[in-house]
Motif scaffolding. Structure first.
Motif, PDB file in Angstrom:
ATOM      1  N   ALA A  40       1.061  -0.857  -0.161  1.00  0.00           N
ATOM      2  CA  ALA A  40      -0.116   0.058   0.060  1.00  0.00           C
ATOM      3  C   ALA A  40       0.489   1.145  -0.074  1.00  0.00           C
ATOM      4  N   ASN A  41       0.368   2.701  -0.842  1.00  0.00           N
ATOM      5  CA  ASN A  41       0.563   3.587  -0.360  1.00  0.00           C
ATOM      6  C   ASN A  41       1.179   3.661   1.170  1.00  0.00           C
ATOM      7  N   SER A  42       1.879   4.871   1.347  1.00  0.00           N
ATOM      8  CA  SER A  42       2.126   5.643   2.419  1.00  0.00           C
ATOM      9  C   SER A  42       0.665   6.095   2.993  1.00  0.00           C
ATOM     10  N   GLU A  43      -0.564   6.706   2.452  1.00  0.00           N
ATOM     11  CA  GLU A  43      -1.331   7.179   3.034  1.00  0.00           C
ATOM     12  C   GLU A  43      -2.301   6.087   3.364  1.00  0.00           C
ATOM     13  N   ASN A  44      -2.564   4.481   2.387  1.00  0.00           N
ATOM     14  CA  ASN A  44      -2.570   3.555   2.680  1.00  0.00           C
ATOM     15  C   ASN A  44      -2.816   2.449   4.254  1.00  0.00           C
ATOM     16  N   ARG A  45      -1.248   2.996   3.852  1.00  0.00           N
ATOM     17  CA  ARG A  45      -0.790   1.924   5.169  1.00  0.00           C
ATOM     18  C   ARG A  45      -0.875   2.327   6.253  1.00  0.00           C
ATOM     19  N   GLU A  46      -0.834   4.263   6.176  1.00  0.00           N
ATOM     20  CA  GLU A  46      -1.121   5.150   7.789  1.00  0.00           C
ATOM     21  C   GLU A  46      -2.727   4.344   8.106  1.00  0.00           C
ATOM     22  N   ALA A  47      -2.809   4.986   7.274  1.00  0.00           N
ATOM     23  CA  ALA A  47      -4.796   4.731   7.639  1.00  0.00           C
ATOM     24  C   ALA A  47      -5.133   2.429   8.084  1.00  0.00           C
ATOM     25  N   TYR A  48      -4.535   1.891   7.271  1.00  0.00           N
ATOM     26  CA  TYR A  48      -4.849   0.956   7.804  1.00  0.00           C
ATOM     27  C   TYR A  48      -4.332   0.761   9.011  1.00  0.00           C
ATOM     28  N   ARG A  49      -3.008   1.083   9.925  1.00  0.00           N
ATOM     29  CA  ARG A  49      -2.157   0.746  11.091  1.00  0.00           C
ATOM     30  C   ARG A  49      -2.894   2.097  11.933  1.00  0.00           C
ATOM     31  N   GLY A  97     -14.572  -4.484   8.922  1.00  0.00           N
ATOM     32  CA  GLY A  97     -15.607  -3.720   7.608  1.00  0.00           C
ATOM     33  C   GLY A  97     -14.411  -2.938   6.990  1.00  0.00           C
ATOM     34  N   ARG A  98     -13.858  -2.886   8.294  1.00  0.00           N
ATOM     35  CA  ARG A  98     -12.911  -1.763   7.790  1.00  0.00           C
ATOM     36  C   ARG A  98     -11.513  -0.846   6.866  1.00  0.00           C
ATOM     37  N   PHE A  99     -11.506  -2.265   7.201  1.00  0.00           N
ATOM     38  CA  PHE A  99     -10.201  -2.201   6.327  1.00  0.00           C
ATOM     39  C   PHE A  99     -10.766  -2.519   4.239  1.00  0.00           C
ATOM     40  N   GLU A 100     -11.805  -3.095   4.403  1.00  0.00           N
ATOM     41  CA  GLU A 100     -12.918  -3.048   2.807  1.00  0.00           C
ATOM     42  C   GLU A 100     -13.186  -1.702   2.788  1.00  0.00           C
ATOM     43  N   GLN A 101     -13.674  -1.315   3.809  1.00  0.00           N
ATOM     44  CA  GLN A 101     -14.080  -0.333   2.952  1.00  0.00           C
ATOM     45  C   GLN A 101     -13.363   1.158   2.958  1.00  0.00           C
ATOM     46  N   TRP A 102     -11.800   0.919   3.860  1.00  0.00           N
ATOM     47  CA  TRP A 102     -11.297   2.089   3.371  1.00  0.00           C
ATOM     48  C   TRP A 102     -10.371   1.568   1.846  1.00  0.00           C
ATOM     49  N   ASN A 162     -21.454   0.748   4.860  1.00  0.00           N
ATOM     50  CA  ASN A 162     -20.999  -0.295   5.996  1.00  0.00           C
ATOM     51  C   ASN A 162     -20.386  -1.009   6.152  1.00  0.00           C
ATOM     52  N   HIS A 163     -19.543  -0.148   7.739  1.00  0.00           N
ATOM     53  CA  HIS A 163     -18.430  -1.213   8.245  1.00  0.00           C
ATOM     54  C   HIS A 163     -18.792  -2.247   8.303  1.00  0.00           C
ATOM     55  N   PRO A 164     -19.889  -1.984   9.498  1.00  0.00           N
ATOM     56  CA  PRO A 164     -20.163  -3.192  10.277  1.00  0.00           C
ATOM     57  C   PRO A 164     -21.241  -4.124   9.396  1.00  0.00           C
ATOM     58  N   GLU A 165     -21.731  -4.238   8.135  1.00  0.00           N
ATOM     59  CA  GLU A 165     -22.799  -5.028   7.425  1.00  0.00           C
ATOM     60  C   GLU A 165     -21.676  -5.870   6.853  1.00  0.00           C
ATOM     61  N   ILE A 166     -19.969  -4.954   6.203  1.00  0.00           N
ATOM     62  CA  ILE A 166     -19.193  -5.205   5.552  1.00  0.00           C
ATOM     63  C   ILE A 166     -18.536  -6.858   5.990  1.00  0.00           C
ATOM     64  N   GLY A 167     -18.577  -5.477   7.520  1.00  0.00           N
ATOM     65  CA  GLY A 167     -17.404  -6.872   8.014  1.00  0.00           C
ATOM     66  C   GLY A 167     -18.081  -8.202   8.638  1.00  0.00           C
ATOM     67  N   ALA A 168     -19.921  -8.344   8.704  1.00  0.00           N
ATOM     68  CA  ALA A 168     -20.707  -9.373   9.438  1.00  0.00           C
ATOM     69  C   ALA A 168     -20.316 -10.128   8.024  1.00  0.00           C
ATOM     70  N   ARG A 169     -20.805  -9.567   7.066  1.00  0.00           N
ATOM     71  CA  ARG A 169     -20.650 -10.856   5.381  1.00  0.00           C
ATOM     72  C   ARG A 169     -19.293 -10.878   5.076  1.00  0.00           C
ATOM     73  N   MET A 170     -18.277 -10.427   5.374  1.00  0.00           N
ATOM     74  CA  MET A 170     -16.779 -10.920   5.083  1.00  0.00           C
ATOM     75  C   MET A 170     -16.795 -12.265   6.110  1.00  0.00           C
ATOM     76  N   LEU A 171     -17.110 -12.283   7.848  1.00  0.00           N
ATOM     77  CA  LEU A 171     -16.919 -12.988   8.663  1.00  0.00           C
ATOM     78  C   LEU A 171     -17.779 -14.366   8.040  1.00  0.00           C
ATOM     79  N   GLU A 172     -18.815 -14.126   7.669  1.00  0.00           N
ATOM     80  CA  GLU A 172     -20.391 -14.803   7.463  1.00  0.00           C
ATOM     81  C   GLU A 172     -19.971 -15.817   5.876  1.00  0.00           C
ATOM     82  N   ASN A 173     -18.804 -14.841   5.100  1.00  0.00           N
ATOM     83  CA  ASN A 173     -19.017 -15.682   3.689  1.00  0.00           C
ATOM     84  C   ASN A 173     -17.118 -16.687   3.952  1.00  0.00           C
ATOM     85  N   GLY A 174     -16.678 -17.043   5.242  1.00  0.00           N
ATOM     86  CA  GLY A 174     -15.673 -17.883   5.948  1.00  0.00           C
ATOM     87  C   GLY A 174     -14.995 -16.747   6.521  1.00  0.00           C
TER      88      GLY A 174
END
Length: 154
Positions: A26-35, A76-81, A94-106
């Protein structure tokens, strides 16, 4: 109280590796956001752990569930970003819904590979952790887990 420390520690380690996988390349902006999100999750986990350890009314299994849900609450915040380049809840995702779906899908099996016993309540907590009003049909344990993770996130 003796929580399932091994399960919790392995889930935390897997979450950190997951966050770091977003940082690679990731570029520095994205790396910082994920950190920032990785560090935020660790702080939420620590806050929830303090509540669980100081409570006299939380049994071992419920405490374990709370800490696992705290670790995964913002997955889900990582996919949101990645999609929006924003962590604002008004960014159109909707990061909670994104996260819940990620978890539901294995995805939950990646973080907690040895048991499917807690999947439903963890996924439900991830889905509702940002809600001001929780669903009325939650049982006592579900409500407690959601409230502690939500409060630890604030």
């Amino acid at each position: 109280m003796t929580l399932d420390q091994s399960l919790i520690q392995k889930a935390l380690e897997r979450f950190i590796k997951f966050a770091e996988s977003y940082m690679k390349g990731a570029n520095s902006e994205n790396r910082e956001a994920y950190r920032l999100k990785k560090d935020h999750t660790v702080r939420v986990f620590e806050a929830a752990k303090t509540i669980v350890e100081q409570s006299k009314n939380i049994d071992i299994e419920t405490g374990t569930i709370i800490l696992l849900a705290a670790i995964l609450h913002d997955v889900g915040r990582f996919e949101q970003w990645k999609l929006t380049k924003s962590y604002r809840d008004t960014a159109g995702s909707n990061h909670p819904e994104i996260g819940a779906r990620m978890l539901e899908n294995g995805g939950i099996e990646h973080f907690i590979p040895k048991t499917r016993k807690y999947d439903k309540i963890i996924i439900m907590t991830v889905r509702w952790h940002g809600a001001l009003n929780l669903p009325e049909n939650l049982n006592e344990r579900e409500l407690l887990v959601c409230q502690i993770v939500r409060d630890s996130d604030r």
